[in-house]
Design a protein around this motif. Sequence first.
Motif, PDB file in Angstrom:
ATOM      1  N   ALA A  16      29.091  10.630  48.046  1.00 44.32           N
ATOM      2  CA  ALA A  16      29.435   9.207  48.074  1.00 44.32           C
ATOM      3  C   ALA A  16      28.287   8.369  47.511  1.00 44.32           C
ATOM      4  CB  ALA A  16      29.764   8.777  49.504  1.00 44.32           C
ATOM      5  N   VAL A  17      27.061   8.752  47.866  1.00 44.67           N
ATOM      6  CA  VAL A  17      25.891   8.046  47.326  1.00 44.67           C
ATOM      7  C   VAL A  17      25.782   8.272  45.820  1.00 44.67           C
ATOM      8  CG1 VAL A  17      23.365   7.968  47.355  1.00 44.67           C
ATOM      9  CG2 VAL A  17      24.630   8.089  49.508  1.00 44.67           C
ATOM     10  N   ALA A  18      26.093   9.491  45.370  1.00 44.98           N
ATOM     11  CA  ALA A  18      26.025   9.798  43.935  1.00 44.98           C
ATOM     12  C   ALA A  18      26.995   8.952  43.124  1.00 44.98           C
ATOM     13  CB  ALA A  18      26.301  11.285  43.715  1.00 44.98           C
ATOM     14  N   ALA A  19      28.058   8.479  43.765  1.00 47.24           N
ATOM     15  CA  ALA A  19      29.043   7.648  43.058  1.00 47.24           C
ATOM     16  C   ALA A  19      28.591   6.197  42.922  1.00 47.24           C
ATOM     17  CB  ALA A  19      30.386   7.700  43.803  1.00 47.24           C
ATOM     18  N   ILE A  20      27.563   5.799  43.671  1.00 45.97           N
ATOM     19  CA  ILE A  20      27.129   4.396  43.641  1.00 45.97           C
ATOM     20  C   ILE A  20      26.679   3.956  42.253  1.00 45.97           C
ATOM     21  CG2 ILE A  20      25.378   2.785  44.505  1.00 45.97           C
ATOM     22  CD1 ILE A  20      25.582   4.155  47.215  1.00 45.97           C
ATOM     23  N   PRO A  21      25.825   4.727  41.533  1.00 47.18           N
ATOM     24  CA  PRO A  21      25.442   4.281  40.185  1.00 47.18           C
ATOM     25  C   PRO A  21      26.642   4.110  39.252  1.00 47.18           C
ATOM     26  CG  PRO A  21      23.978   6.018  40.936  1.00 47.18           C
ATOM     27  CD  PRO A  21      25.112   5.957  41.912  1.00 47.18           C
ATOM     28  N   LEU A  22      27.637   4.997  39.369  1.00 44.98           N
ATOM     29  CA  LEU A  22      28.833   4.868  38.538  1.00 44.98           C
ATOM     30  C   LEU A  22      29.578   3.581  38.855  1.00 44.98           C
ATOM     31  CD1 LEU A  22      30.174   8.547  38.751  1.00 44.98           C
ATOM     32  CD2 LEU A  22      28.940   7.477  36.854  1.00 44.98           C
ATOM     33  N   LEU A  23      29.664   3.259  40.144  1.00 44.05           N
ATOM     34  CA  LEU A  23      30.350   2.043  40.561  1.00 44.05           C
ATOM     35  C   LEU A  23      29.620   0.804  40.073  1.00 44.05           C
ATOM     36  CD1 LEU A  23      32.575   0.652  42.189  1.00 44.05           C
ATOM     37  CD2 LEU A  23      31.133   0.858  44.219  1.00 44.05           C
ATOM     38  N   THR A  24      28.286   0.793  40.203  1.00 45.66           N
ATOM     39  CA  THR A  24      27.519  -0.385  39.764  1.00 45.66           C
ATOM     40  C   THR A  24      27.603  -0.545  38.251  1.00 45.66           C
ATOM     41  OG1 THR A  24      25.508   0.968  39.744  1.00 45.66           O
ATOM     42  CG2 THR A  24      25.947  -0.319  41.717  1.00 45.66           C
ATOM     43  N   ARG A  25      27.600   0.562  37.506  1.00 46.28           N
ATOM     44  CA  ARG A  25      27.731   0.468  36.044  1.00 46.28           C
ATOM     45  C   ARG A  25      29.104  -0.078  35.662  1.00 46.28           C
ATOM     46  NH1 ARG A  25      25.362   6.476  34.694  1.00 46.28           N
ATOM     47  NH2 ARG A  25      23.263   6.144  35.562  1.00 46.28           N
ATOM     48  N   TRP A  26      30.134   0.370  36.366  1.00 44.01           N
ATOM     49  CA  TRP A  26      31.493  -0.109  36.084  1.00 44.01           C
ATOM     50  C   TRP A  26      31.599  -1.605  36.356  1.00 44.01           C
ATOM     51  CZ3 TRP A  26      35.150  -1.914  39.762  1.00 44.01           C
ATOM     52  CH2 TRP A  26      36.422  -2.151  39.233  1.00 44.01           C
ATOM     53  N   ARG A  27      31.007  -2.051  37.457  1.00 39.01           N
ATOM     54  CA  ARG A  27      31.061  -3.472  37.781  1.00 39.01           C
ATOM     55  C   ARG A  27      30.275  -4.295  36.774  1.00 39.01           C
ATOM     56  NH1 ARG A  27      29.698  -4.538  43.945  1.00 39.01           N
ATOM     57  NH2 ARG A  27      30.237  -6.638  43.232  1.00 39.01           N
ATOM     58  N   THR A  28      29.113  -3.780  36.340  1.00 38.39           N
ATOM     59  CA  THR A  28      28.306  -4.495  35.354  1.00 38.39           C
ATOM     60  C   THR A  28      29.052  -4.610  34.029  1.00 38.39           C
ATOM     61  OG1 THR A  28      26.258  -3.716  36.375  1.00 38.39           O
ATOM     62  CG2 THR A  28      26.117  -4.499  34.104  1.00 38.39           C
ATOM     63  N   ALA A  29      29.654  -3.490  33.594  1.00 37.33           N
ATOM     64  CA  ALA A  29      30.406  -3.510  32.343  1.00 37.33           C
ATOM     65  C   ALA A  29      31.590  -4.470  32.427  1.00 37.33           C
ATOM     66  CB  ALA A  29      30.894  -2.105  32.006  1.00 37.33           C
ATOM     67  N   ARG A  30      32.212  -4.517  33.588  1.00 39.89           N
ATOM     68  CA  ARG A  30      33.367  -5.406  33.749  1.00 39.89           C
ATOM     69  C   ARG A  30      32.943  -6.873  33.672  1.00 39.89           C
ATOM     70  NH1 ARG A  30      37.571  -5.198  38.856  1.00 39.89           N
ATOM     71  NH2 ARG A  30      39.181  -6.498  37.897  1.00 39.89           N
ATOM     72  N   ARG A  31      31.793  -7.193  34.292  1.00 41.97           N
ATOM     73  CA  ARG A  31      31.298  -8.575  34.235  1.00 41.97           C
ATOM     74  C   ARG A  31      30.917  -8.945  32.803  1.00 41.97           C
ATOM     75  NH1 ARG A  31      28.696  -7.498  39.361  1.00 41.97           N
ATOM     76  NH2 ARG A  31      26.812  -6.878  38.240  1.00 41.97           N
ATOM     77  N   GLU A  32      30.277  -8.017  32.090  1.00 37.92           N
ATOM     78  CA  GLU A  32      29.878  -8.298  30.711  1.00 37.92           C
ATOM     79  C   GLU A  32      31.095  -8.505  29.815  1.00 37.92           C
ATOM     80  OE1 GLU A  32      27.469  -4.979  29.707  1.00 37.92           O
ATOM     81  OE2 GLU A  32      25.668  -5.765  30.721  1.00 37.92           O
ATOM     82  N   THR A  33      32.140  -7.711  30.073  1.00 40.18           N
ATOM     83  CA  THR A  33      33.371  -7.863  29.298  1.00 40.18           C
ATOM     84  C   THR A  33      34.021  -9.208  29.574  1.00 40.18           C
ATOM     85  OG1 THR A  33      33.751  -5.475  29.340  1.00 40.18           O
ATOM     86  CG2 THR A  33      35.640  -6.880  28.832  1.00 40.18           C
ATOM     87  N   ALA A  34      34.020  -9.597  30.846  1.00 41.55           N
ATOM     88  CA  ALA A  34      34.616 -10.870  31.221  1.00 41.55           C
ATOM     89  C   ALA A  34      33.853 -12.050  30.622  1.00 41.55           C
ATOM     90  CB  ALA A  34      34.670 -10.994  32.739  1.00 41.55           C
ATOM     91  N   SER A  35      32.528 -11.953  30.596  1.00 47.44           N
ATOM     92  CA  SER A  35      31.735 -13.056  30.056  1.00 47.44           C
ATOM     93  C   SER A  35      31.828 -13.125  28.544  1.00 47.44           C
ATOM     94  CB  SER A  35      30.261 -12.888  30.470  1.00 47.44           C
ATOM     95  OG  SER A  35      29.729 -11.684  29.945  1.00 47.44           O
ATOM     96  N   ALA A  36      32.113 -11.968  27.885  1.00 51.28           N
ATOM     97  CA  ALA A  36      32.209 -11.946  26.432  1.00 51.28           C
ATOM     98  C   ALA A  36      33.596 -12.361  25.947  1.00 51.28           C
ATOM     99  CB  ALA A  36      31.884 -10.553  25.909  1.00 51.28           C
ATOM    100  N   SER A  37      34.574 -12.359  26.828  1.00 55.30           N
ATOM    101  CA  SER A  37      35.938 -12.721  26.433  1.00 55.30           C
ATOM    102  C   SER A  37      36.018 -14.210  26.088  1.00 55.30           C
ATOM    103  CB  SER A  37      36.929 -12.405  27.562  1.00 55.30           C
ATOM    104  OG  SER A  37      36.884 -11.026  27.864  1.00 55.30           O
ATOM    105  N   PRO A  38      36.749 -14.565  25.039  1.00 53.08           N
ATOM    106  CA  PRO A  38      36.871 -15.993  24.684  1.00 53.08           C
ATOM    107  C   PRO A  38      37.600 -16.761  25.779  1.00 53.08           C
ATOM    108  CG  PRO A  38      38.415 -14.639  23.407  1.00 53.08           C
ATOM    109  CD  PRO A  38      37.500 -13.695  24.127  1.00 53.08           C
ATOM    110  N   GLN A  39      37.090 -17.943  26.076  1.00 50.89           N
ATOM    111  CA  GLN A  39      37.687 -18.772  27.109  1.00 50.89           C
ATOM    112  C   GLN A  39      38.768 -19.648  26.492  1.00 50.89           C
ATOM    113  OE1 GLN A  39      36.869 -18.439  30.344  1.00 50.89           O
ATOM    114  NE2 GLN A  39      35.462 -16.789  29.696  1.00 50.89           N
ATOM    115  N   PRO A  40      39.886 -19.799  27.191  1.00 45.13           N
ATOM    116  CA  PRO A  40      40.971 -20.677  26.655  1.00 45.13           C
ATOM    117  C   PRO A  40      40.509 -22.125  26.621  1.00 45.13           C
ATOM    118  CG  PRO A  40      41.434 -20.004  28.924  1.00 45.13           C
ATOM    119  CD  PRO A  40      40.253 -19.202  28.481  1.00 45.13           C
TER     120      PRO A  40
END
Length: 230
Positions: free
Chosen positions: A204-228
Amino acid sequence: ALRLLLVTLAVTPLSRIAAWPRLLLVRRILGLSAFFYLALHVWLYVMGQGYDAAKVAHELFARAFLTVGLVATLGLTALAATSFDRAVAWLGPRWAALHRTIYGLTGLSLLHHFMLTKVDATEATVLLGLYVLLMAYRAVPPAWLRRPLLLAAVALASALATAGLEAAWYAAATGVNVRAIAMANLAFPAYVRPAWIVLLAGLAVAAIPLLTRWRTARRETASASPQPNA
């Protein structure tokens, strides 16, 4: 008290694995909370002896498990008494050296718990296995603690060590065949032995870095998306 000690020891590696340095802010209060329960444990023992100082002193040195507990208690008392900012400034570099003794003192506390165990050492073995896992994290260079595969390997090694220590304890304390205890770990999931709990916790601890990377990538994708447009 033991559980809180282990939670306290978990703070530093988890803060590195999760890249969450603010987690370190709770380490002191967790350590002091563990000491509170330790002090309560000692007080209840003294109360159970009718506050007879001579009897308590005799018991502490006549019974090996109480002597081990006494050494751990004195050491943890020293850590609690020097956990404040003024003590940190006064002791300087010696403060860190003193507080690194928590690793050995926690080990003594676990030994005290094992020595109190009569037949079923499951709980004590789970706590010991988690302690082994936490110590294994400290053997890994901090920069490597963000590698999921390495963390999974640490979890597996700690689980195997837990199985071995459990078998050795039962063999020494009860005379049960070491191989029989070791093979009992293969009964999973019908019966969850401590080694499996340690392995699952480590994975479960080993999965934490994967989870944090996924969340970081998701935030970066959201911030890079054009705003209406408004």
